[in-house]
Structure formats: C-alpha cells, structure tokens
Write a protein that holds these residues in place. Sequence first.
Motif, mmCIF file in Angstrom:
data_model
loop_
_atom_site.group_PDB
_atom_site.id
_atom_site.type_symbol
_atom_site.label_atom_id
_atom_site.label_comp_id
_atom_site.label_asym_id
_atom_site.label_seq_id
_atom_site.Cartn_x
_atom_site.Cartn_y
_atom_site.Cartn_z
ATOM 1 N N PHE A 39 56.939 -70.740 26.874
ATOM 2 C CA PHE A 39 55.878 -71.461 27.578
ATOM 3 C C PHE A 39 55.990 -71.154 29.065
ATOM 4 O O PHE A 39 57.033 -71.373 29.678
ATOM 5 C CB PHE A 39 56.013 -72.967 27.344
ATOM 6 C CG PHE A 39 54.936 -73.780 28.011
ATOM 7 C CD1 PHE A 39 53.667 -73.845 27.470
ATOM 8 C CD2 PHE A 39 55.202 -74.471 29.179
ATOM 9 C CE1 PHE A 39 52.669 -74.602 28.076
ATOM 10 C CE2 PHE A 39 54.214 -75.224 29.798
ATOM 11 C CZ PHE A 39 52.942 -75.295 29.247
ATOM 12 N N ILE A 98 59.849 -86.043 26.673
ATOM 13 C CA ILE A 98 60.111 -84.994 27.678
ATOM 14 C C ILE A 98 60.308 -85.615 29.047
ATOM 15 O O ILE A 98 61.200 -85.205 29.806
ATOM 16 C CB ILE A 98 58.967 -83.969 27.689
ATOM 17 C CG1 ILE A 98 58.857 -83.273 26.330
ATOM 18 C CG2 ILE A 98 59.213 -82.927 28.780
ATOM 19 C CD1 ILE A 98 57.684 -82.310 26.218
ATOM 20 N N GLU A 129 52.114 -76.645 22.000
ATOM 21 C CA GLU A 129 51.548 -76.286 23.302
ATOM 22 C C GLU A 129 50.784 -77.450 23.923
ATOM 23 O O GLU A 129 50.848 -77.666 25.141
ATOM 24 C CB GLU A 129 50.627 -75.074 23.151
ATOM 25 C CG GLU A 129 50.106 -74.543 24.483
ATOM 26 C CD GLU A 129 49.325 -73.259 24.316
ATOM 27 O OE1 GLU A 129 49.155 -72.533 25.307
ATOM 28 O OE2 GLU A 129 48.883 -72.972 23.186
ATOM 29 N N THR A 160 52.286 -82.725 29.364
ATOM 30 C CA THR A 160 53.449 -83.117 30.157
ATOM 31 C C THR A 160 53.374 -82.576 31.573
ATOM 32 O O THR A 160 53.763 -83.244 32.531
ATOM 33 C CB THR A 160 54.738 -82.625 29.477
ATOM 34 O OG1 THR A 160 54.817 -83.177 28.163
ATOM 35 C CG2 THR A 160 55.964 -83.042 30.273
ATOM 36 N N THR A 200 56.956 -72.832 22.595
ATOM 37 C CA THR A 200 55.934 -73.540 21.835
ATOM 38 C C THR A 200 55.851 -72.979 20.421
ATOM 39 O O THR A 200 56.090 -71.795 20.189
ATOM 40 C CB THR A 200 54.547 -73.404 22.485
ATOM 41 O OG1 THR A 200 54.153 -72.024 22.482
ATOM 42 C CG2 THR A 200 54.576 -73.912 23.916
ATOM 43 N N ALA A 249 58.297 -77.437 21.419
ATOM 44 C CA ALA A 249 57.221 -78.418 21.265
ATOM 45 C C ALA A 249 55.917 -77.696 21.000
ATOM 46 O O ALA A 249 55.819 -76.473 21.109
ATOM 47 C CB ALA A 249 57.108 -79.275 22.526
ATOM 48 N N LEU A 279 61.721 -73.627 27.701
ATOM 49 C CA LEU A 279 60.582 -74.179 26.964
ATOM 50 C C LEU A 279 59.974 -73.130 26.044
ATOM 51 O O LEU A 279 59.717 -72.001 26.469
ATOM 52 C CB LEU A 279 59.505 -74.661 27.945
ATOM 53 C CG LEU A 279 59.929 -75.670 29.011
ATOM 54 C CD1 LEU A 279 58.780 -75.921 29.973
ATOM 55 C CD2 LEU A 279 60.383 -76.975 28.371
ATOM 56 N N LEU A 331 53.209 -79.835 25.693
ATOM 57 C CA LEU A 331 53.727 -79.303 26.951
ATOM 58 C C LEU A 331 52.657 -79.292 28.028
ATOM 59 O O LEU A 331 52.924 -79.612 29.191
ATOM 60 C CB LEU A 331 54.288 -77.904 26.735
ATOM 61 C CG LEU A 331 55.611 -77.846 25.962
ATOM 62 C CD1 LEU A 331 56.036 -76.405 25.733
ATOM 63 C CD2 LEU A 331 56.708 -78.605 26.707
ATOM 64 N N LYS A 332 51.438 -78.943 27.664
ATOM 65 C CA LYS A 332 50.361 -78.934 28.657
ATOM 66 C C LYS A 332 50.088 -80.339 29.186
ATOM 67 O O LYS A 332 49.831 -80.524 30.384
ATOM 68 C CB LYS A 332 49.085 -78.337 28.055
ATOM 69 C CG LYS A 332 49.144 -76.823 27.917
ATOM 70 C CD LYS A 332 47.821 -76.268 27.413
ATOM 71 C CE LYS A 332 47.827 -74.744 27.413
ATOM 72 N NZ LYS A 332 46.538 -74.186 26.913
#
Length: 271
Positions: free
Chosen positions: A140, A35, A57, A63, A86, A55, A84, A60-61
Amino acid sequence: MQPTRIEKNVADVCRAVLDGDTEELLIVGPSPTVIDGLVAVLSEPESASTVRLLATESVLKETVSGFTDASTVADLVADEVLSLRTSAERLGGPLLLTDERVVSLVVTDERTAGLATEDAEFVGAARNEYANRWTDAEPFTLRTPPLSRVRETLETEFGAELAADFEAMRVALAESAGDLDVVDVSLLAAARNEALLYDISTWGENVGVASRATFSRKKTRLEEAGLVETEKVPIDVGRPRLRLLLGDERLREADASEMVRVAAELLAVEA
C-alpha cells in the motif's frame, strides 16, 4: 499476556501484546479503529517493535484520509516500523499474531478484549496461513509525506515561528469538522507570517503536500472569501511575486490554535 485481556481501548491491548517478547507483530483484518490504536502505540518513544499490517484497501484509505493520520503513518513506514499491504480477499479478524500467540480483538464502545491462544500447533498454522497471505498481498503506497519531514522542512525554509503556527493549526485541523485541509492551513500560516505564495507553494510541492497548482487554487478560494490578501513584491527578473497577508481582522486577532475554527466559520458564512 493473559489468555484473555480486557482493556479500556485498542491501544492498551496492542501495547500489552507488543510488551511481550515478540519483536515482530503481524496484524490481519484490522478496522480503522484498530489501526488508530496501533499507530498510537508505535508512535510512543519506548516502542521497539515492528509491525506488518494486512488490511483491505478501503480500510487503509479510510484510515489515512486525514493529513495528520496519514503523515503519522508515513513516519512509521519511513522508519521501517510499520509495513502496509492490501488484500482483495476476505480477511478474518482483527487478529494479532506473534511467534507464540494469536490474539483476536473484540471492540465495543467502552472496552476492548484481547482473546489469546498459545496453542503451539494452532499458532504455527495461523502464522503460516497469514504469512503466505502477506507475501501474496500488494504493498500500500502512501502519498502523504512523513510528518517529521513536513515539520523539519518548514522550519528550515521559513523559520521556527511559521513552523510553530502551522503545527498549532495542524493539531486544530485534526479536531475540526470545518471545510479546511492541510493546504489551507499552510497558506494561513504563511499569511500570518507574511511569506510569499511562491515560496510556500514551492515548499508544498517539493515536500509532497500538494502541487503548486493546488496551492494557487486554494489561495484563490481563501482570497475570494476574504481570509487572505496579497500584495505584489517586485523581483529582479520576471513578474512580481505575491506576499500573503491575513485579510480578516478576526484572523489577525486569533491565536494560531484558534485560526482554524475562525477560518472555518468565515468560510461557512461565505458558502
């Protein structure tokens, strides 16, 4: 793109895929490293593609755990360049899917390979499979404001000098391992320019950086550690407001780009 492409990093592989004739890219199962590389490419002025990213969760969190990364992603989302979602399901990947090819990424410490296939039947089946997963996935939501909005509103509210100080500290913060965050550097930039606590905390709440209560709590921490001081400023109606000032000589002598390092050292001594 060649069937197999080996590049120095993820960004170079993503750039090679996006430089093709595709206008929209679907990325499935990326790691934070993937990412980061994608965001770097999408942030380039010449980038004209749009990306849907699916992706877990937790990825992403991770990132967007830092302000700079989160606010940069928020800019891309606001510009409708990046979407985005999740998925709770196990995702294969990382996969990059265009209308004409599927690219599997293999990332090592030194190089990144993009292993591509253009078999029409396989590409079509893969696109359908992951397009359906995308449709079923949850959006997201980012809670961090776009970086461009933060910069623009700071300059509008406080002037170019404070905005430039904040920007220098924000860049340093992204490279720092100290116990500071974006609220701390907002307060330090305000103190360097002798702005009012009320004004910077109201700005922070309105733009979405943090609540006024968080700014107040962070101010108390910096004040108790001797990094900032306050002086009362009378107003026509109501209680006096507090002007922020730098409280330590080492901070007053430091360039804006050095203040994060100095502040982190001073806080570490106090801890």
